[in-house]
Design a protein around this motif. Structure first.
Motif, PDB file in Angstrom:
ATOM      1  N   GLU A  58       7.247  10.642   6.314  1.00 49.15           N
ATOM      2  CA  GLU A  58       7.782  11.730   5.461  1.00 49.15           C
ATOM      3  C   GLU A  58       8.558  12.404   5.017  1.00 49.15           C
ATOM      4  OE1 GLU A  58       6.426  15.987   7.448  1.00 49.15           O
ATOM      5  OE2 GLU A  58       4.353  14.936   6.990  1.00 49.15           O
ATOM      6  N   ASP A  59       9.796  12.036   5.364  1.00 51.26           N
ATOM      7  CA  ASP A  59      11.361  12.507   4.815  1.00 51.26           C
ATOM      8  C   ASP A  59      11.559  12.289   3.505  1.00 51.26           C
ATOM      9  OD1 ASP A  59      11.784  14.809   6.622  1.00 51.26           O
ATOM     10  OD2 ASP A  59      13.203  13.516   7.531  1.00 51.26           O
ATOM     11  N   PHE A  60      11.111  10.324   3.384  1.00 48.86           N
ATOM     12  CA  PHE A  60      11.389   9.786   1.927  1.00 48.86           C
ATOM     13  C   PHE A  60      10.349   9.720   1.158  1.00 48.86           C
ATOM     14  CE2 PHE A  60       9.654   6.445  -0.288  1.00 48.86           C
ATOM     15  CZ  PHE A  60      11.204   5.473  -0.453  1.00 48.86           C
ATOM     16  N   ALA A  61       9.116  10.943   1.677  1.00 52.85           N
ATOM     17  CA  ALA A  61       7.609  10.851   0.438  1.00 52.85           C
ATOM     18  C   ALA A  61       8.277  12.088   0.643  1.00 52.85           C
ATOM     19  CB  ALA A  61       6.276  11.021   1.436  1.00 52.85           C
ATOM     20  N   TYR A  62       8.844  13.587   0.712  1.00 54.30           N
ATOM     21  CA  TYR A  62       9.147  14.420  -0.127  1.00 54.30           C
ATOM     22  C   TYR A  62      10.251  13.998  -1.295  1.00 54.30           C
ATOM     23  CZ  TYR A  62       7.629  16.871   4.144  1.00 54.30           C
ATOM     24  OH  TYR A  62       7.197  17.580   5.364  1.00 54.30           O
ATOM     25  N   GLY A  63      11.132  13.109  -0.755  1.00 55.65           N
ATOM     26  CA  GLY A  63      12.387  12.990  -2.148  1.00 55.65           C
ATOM     27  C   GLY A  63      11.549  12.107  -2.824  1.00 55.65           C
ATOM     28  N   VAL A  64      10.476  11.406  -2.684  1.00 55.75           N
ATOM     29  CA  VAL A  64       9.394  10.691  -3.787  1.00 55.75           C
ATOM     30  C   VAL A  64       9.344  11.690  -4.430  1.00 55.75           C
ATOM     31  CG1 VAL A  64       7.950   8.977  -4.604  1.00 55.75           C
ATOM     32  CG2 VAL A  64       9.504   8.490  -2.524  1.00 55.75           C
ATOM     33  N   GLU A  65       8.187  12.661  -4.594  1.00 52.76           N
ATOM     34  CA  GLU A  65       7.609  13.250  -5.006  1.00 52.76           C
ATOM     35  C   GLU A  65       8.663  14.589  -5.725  1.00 52.76           C
ATOM     36  OE1 GLU A  65       5.158  15.931  -2.396  1.00 52.76           O
ATOM     37  OE2 GLU A  65       6.332  16.967  -1.357  1.00 52.76           O
ATOM     38  N   ALA A  74       0.673  -1.248  -0.067  1.00 52.46           N
ATOM     39  CA  ALA A  74       0.144   0.203   0.133  1.00 52.46           C
ATOM     40  C   ALA A  74       0.610   1.344  -0.017  1.00 52.46           C
ATOM     41  CB  ALA A  74      -0.544  -0.241   1.304  1.00 52.46           C
ATOM     42  N   PHE A  75       2.103   1.081   0.738  1.00 55.70           N
ATOM     43  CA  PHE A  75       2.981   2.274   0.994  1.00 55.70           C
ATOM     44  C   PHE A  75       3.296   2.565  -0.513  1.00 55.70           C
ATOM     45  CE2 PHE A  75       2.332   1.068   5.572  1.00 55.70           C
ATOM     46  CZ  PHE A  75       2.583   1.751   5.614  1.00 55.70           C
ATOM     47  N   ALA A  76       4.108   2.326  -1.270  1.00 51.11           N
ATOM     48  CA  ALA A  76       4.839   2.232  -2.855  1.00 51.11           C
ATOM     49  C   ALA A  76       3.451   2.678  -3.640  1.00 51.11           C
ATOM     50  CB  ALA A  76       5.322   0.620  -3.005  1.00 51.11           C
ATOM     51  N   LYS A  77       2.293   1.982  -3.398  1.00 49.26           N
ATOM     52  CA  LYS A  77       1.052   2.225  -4.299  1.00 49.26           C
ATOM     53  C   LYS A  77       0.235   3.079  -4.283  1.00 49.26           C
ATOM     54  CE  LYS A  77      -0.588  -2.341  -5.079  1.00 49.26           C
ATOM     55  NZ  LYS A  77      -1.313  -2.880  -4.453  1.00 49.26           N
ATOM     56  N   MET A  78       0.543   3.743  -2.846  1.00 47.19           N
ATOM     57  CA  MET A  78      -0.092   5.698  -2.361  1.00 47.19           C
ATOM     58  C   MET A  78       1.061   6.734  -2.738  1.00 47.19           C
ATOM     59  SD  MET A  78       1.185   8.492  -0.270  1.00 47.19           S
ATOM     60  CE  MET A  78       1.911   7.594   1.524  1.00 47.19           C
ATOM     61  N   GLY A 113      11.453  13.401  -7.074  1.00 50.89           N
ATOM     62  CA  GLY A 113      11.687  12.300  -7.865  1.00 50.89           C
ATOM     63  C   GLY A 113      13.436  12.208  -7.456  1.00 50.89           C
ATOM     64  N   ASP A 114      13.398  13.018  -6.665  1.00 49.32           N
ATOM     65  CA  ASP A 114      15.067  12.105  -6.093  1.00 49.32           C
ATOM     66  C   ASP A 114      14.644  10.130  -5.750  1.00 49.32           C
ATOM     67  OD1 ASP A 114      15.778  15.027  -6.083  1.00 49.32           O
ATOM     68  OD2 ASP A 114      15.388  15.274  -4.135  1.00 49.32           O
ATOM     69  N   VAL A 115      14.556   9.939  -5.690  1.00 45.76           N
ATOM     70  CA  VAL A 115      14.420   8.026  -5.962  1.00 45.76           C
ATOM     71  C   VAL A 115      13.261   7.590  -6.457  1.00 45.76           C
ATOM     72  CG1 VAL A 115      13.160   6.678  -3.802  1.00 45.76           C
ATOM     73  CG2 VAL A 115      13.464   8.949  -3.285  1.00 45.76           C
ATOM     74  N   THR A 116      14.143   6.610  -6.487  1.00 50.06           N
ATOM     75  CA  THR A 116      14.172   6.060  -8.046  1.00 50.06           C
ATOM     76  C   THR A 116      13.472   4.759  -7.865  1.00 50.06           C
ATOM     77  OG1 THR A 116      16.392   5.785  -7.858  1.00 50.06           O
ATOM     78  CG2 THR A 116      15.059   7.833  -9.893  1.00 50.06           C
ATOM     79  N   ASP A 117      13.704   4.390  -6.628  1.00 55.40           N
ATOM     80  CA  ASP A 117      13.274   3.577  -6.295  1.00 55.40           C
ATOM     81  C   ASP A 117      12.755   2.971  -4.834  1.00 55.40           C
ATOM     82  OD1 ASP A 117      13.267   0.223  -5.547  1.00 55.40           O
ATOM     83  OD2 ASP A 117      15.765  -0.594  -6.364  1.00 55.40           O
ATOM     84  N   ILE A 118      11.518   2.911  -5.294  1.00 56.51           N
ATOM     85  CA  ILE A 118      10.802   3.062  -4.016  1.00 56.51           C
ATOM     86  C   ILE A 118      10.710   2.254  -3.322  1.00 56.51           C
ATOM     87  CG2 ILE A 118       8.157   3.791  -3.240  1.00 56.51           C
ATOM     88  CD1 ILE A 118       7.701   4.994  -5.979  1.00 56.51           C
ATOM     89  N   ALA A 146       0.817   6.488  -6.983  1.00 54.62           N
ATOM     90  CA  ALA A 146       0.061   7.458  -7.840  1.00 54.62           C
ATOM     91  C   ALA A 146       0.195   8.981  -6.971  1.00 54.62           C
ATOM     92  CB  ALA A 146      -1.012   6.641  -6.653  1.00 54.62           C
ATOM     93  N   GLN A 147       0.687   9.538  -6.123  1.00 54.36           N
ATOM     94  CA  GLN A 147       0.955  10.574  -5.428  1.00 54.36           C
ATOM     95  C   GLN A 147       1.867  11.611  -6.637  1.00 54.36           C
ATOM     96  OE1 GLN A 147       3.589  12.387  -4.068  1.00 54.36           O
ATOM     97  NE2 GLN A 147       2.784  13.958  -3.165  1.00 54.36           N
ATOM     98  N   LYS A 148       2.645  11.074  -6.432  1.00 52.20           N
ATOM     99  CA  LYS A 148       3.958  10.843  -7.568  1.00 52.20           C
ATOM    100  C   LYS A 148       3.802  11.295  -8.878  1.00 52.20           C
ATOM    101  CE  LYS A 148       8.476  12.250  -8.714  1.00 52.20           C
ATOM    102  NZ  LYS A 148       7.935  12.929 -10.439  1.00 52.20           N
ATOM    103  N   ASP A 149       2.718  10.948  -9.375  1.00 50.34           N
ATOM    104  CA  ASP A 149       1.540  10.898 -10.818  1.00 50.34           C
ATOM    105  C   ASP A 149       0.576  11.971 -10.653  1.00 50.34           C
ATOM    106  OD1 ASP A 149       0.907   9.698 -13.075  1.00 50.34           O
ATOM    107  OD2 ASP A 149      -0.970   9.653 -12.170  1.00 50.34           O
ATOM    108  N   LEU A 150       0.479  12.302  -9.962  1.00 48.20           N
ATOM    109  CA  LEU A 150      -0.635  13.391  -9.540  1.00 48.20           C
ATOM    110  C   LEU A 150       0.315  14.454  -9.579  1.00 48.20           C
ATOM    111  CD1 LEU A 150      -3.277  14.765  -9.813  1.00 48.20           C
ATOM    112  CD2 LEU A 150      -3.398  14.188  -7.001  1.00 48.20           C
TER     113      LEU A 150
END
Length: 444
Positions: free
Chosen positions: A411-418, A238-242, A420-425, A245-249
């Protein structure tokens, strides 16, 4: 206004709470020796500061004192957790006997350090079955490892507040229920202006006020910890999917950098210049307070509220959401714990008191009886959040020994995802799990 405490505030007080571990030994209802029928004055500290909120507290205290003429309550408002913890460490007659805090995320610390007394013995002695008084989710976030060191005092539910006028103009007839439709609606409501925006359908970045990873994770039904107590971010898809999806938005609404530049033009979250009020955003992830605040700001459009959308594959669970709230407890060092319990019991379990307080400050009631009370003032906008609070699959973040630190790490990890700094979630989540487990082990 939300009463959950900001995670950044939570981390600022974690060290102070930890310092109480050696100073507070606490006592239970069976060992508290004070006579609750004797004349006594209690020190009650809380964090509310707005005049209307302070008035609501005073009115509740007046009702309590009328029912308990031997107990007087000295009320001190606008108190931060940091100030509360300093006073608890210092002790003495001026320290609080009863405390109300907005920092739900610190419950694990409050309980683990024994800063607050375990209320289970008091509940048992009073014949109060907490499972029949409070919703299950609220009990989960107000206790830690069986120690019910706090009880709920009103709570917040998070959903979607939207501009119905903008919806109508765009030909949108109802709020989105699934994430795919949510994405479509957000795009349709977004209006460009040069290299910026006139309006965004939603500010999707995690710095956008209440648009937090924890709010969205609840819509995916994510489980933070496994049965073994270890962090479960990589283990639960669920975490990777969320996050995906948020990054896509974020990308579909213009990308992180462009959205952040626009977000930096927004007014304060608690002012009349909130971007939802000004029309800069058409949909806002927020709590039950936002609709009334927008009306007070005099917005020229019609307001609607709805639950947050769910993943398409979980459409049957639409209506659920993230919940949290204010907590109330008794200082372990208090010499007046039996009298203090009378105040805590009244403010948290008395239906009339809970309903009156909820009506006064526009928060969701925290007891099952109050949620169903005919005296609860319910507008159509507010009813949405009552329904979210009642939904059997609504959830919160669990209490842990490190307080809200694990949420900050996520939350800090999620900042990196949105960004684009994280390529391998998945790999990043596994590393985040390791950090969370290390922090919790240290806290214990």
């Amino acid at each position: 206004m939300p009463r959950t405490g900001r995670l950044t505030t939570a981390t600022a007080v974690l060290a102070a709470i930890s310092a109480l571990a050696t100073a507070c030994t606490g006592q239970g209802a069976d060992t508290a020796s004070d006579d609750p029928k004797a004349d006594v004055t209690l020190n009650f500290w809380h964090g509310w500061s707005a005049p209307s909120e302070a008035k609501a507290i005073e009115e509740n205290i007046a009702r309590f004192e009328k029912a308990h003429p031997n107990i007087k309550v000295q009320v001190t408002g606008n108190m931060t957790d940091d100030k509360i913890n300093q006073a608890l460490r210092a002790g003495g007659d001026k320290a609080p006997d009863v405390v109300s805090s907005f920092t739900t995320d610190s419950v694990g610390k409050f309980c683990n350090s024994r800063a607050f007394a375990d209320l289970n013995p008091f509940l048992a002695k009073s014949g109060v079955d907490k499972t029949k008084v409070f919703p299950k989710t609220l009990l989960e976030y107000t206790q830690f490892d069986g120690n019910q060191c706090t009880l709920p005092l009103l709570h917040d539910a998070y959903g979607l507040v939207y501009n119905k006028t903008a919806f109508a103009a765009a030909g949108i007839t109802e709020p989105p229920k699934t994430w795919s439709r949510f994405t479509e609606v957000a795009q349709k409501l977004t209006k460009l202006k040069g290299d910026s925006y006139e309006q965004v359908g939603l500010m999707p970045t995690f710095h956008g006020y209440e648009t937090k990873p924890t709010r969205l994770a609840a819509q995916w039904g994510a489980t933070y910890f496994g049965a073994d107590g270890k962090s479960n971010l990589a283990g639960d898809p669920a975490f990777a999917k969320m996050l995906t999806a948020q990054k896509d938005l974020v990308d579909k609404l213009g990308g992180y950098e462009k959205l952040e530049r626009f977000r930096n033009t927004f007014g304060d979250e608690w002012s009349a210049e909130h971007p939802f009020h000004t029309g800069q955003v058409a949909m806002q992830i927020d709590g039950e307070w936002r609709a009334s605040m927008a009306k007070e700001a005099g917005v020229p459009f019609e307001i609607g509220t709805a639950p947050l959308p769910v993943p398409d594959e979980q459409a049957a669970d639409y209506g659920k959401g993230y919940v949290a709230g204010t907590i109330m407890g008794i200082a372990s060092g208090s010499k007046k714990q039996n009298a203090a319990w009378e105040l805590v019991k009244y403010m948290t379990t008395d239906t009339e008191a809970v309903v009156a307080f909820a009506n006064a400050i526009h928060n969701v009631p925290s007891t099952l009886a109050a949620l169903e009370s005919p005296n609860l003032q319910v507008t159509p906008e507010f009813k949405t959040f009552l329904d979210i609070a009642r939904h059997p699959k609504s959830s919160s973040t669990p209490a842990k020994a490190d307080g809200g630190t694990y949420q900050l790490t996520f939350e800090d990890f999620a900042y990196g995802v949105e960004k684009g700094d994280v390529t391998d979630i998945p790999a990043g989540l596994a590393k985040t799990d390791q950090q969370i487990d290390t922090d919790i082990a240290k806290a214990k």
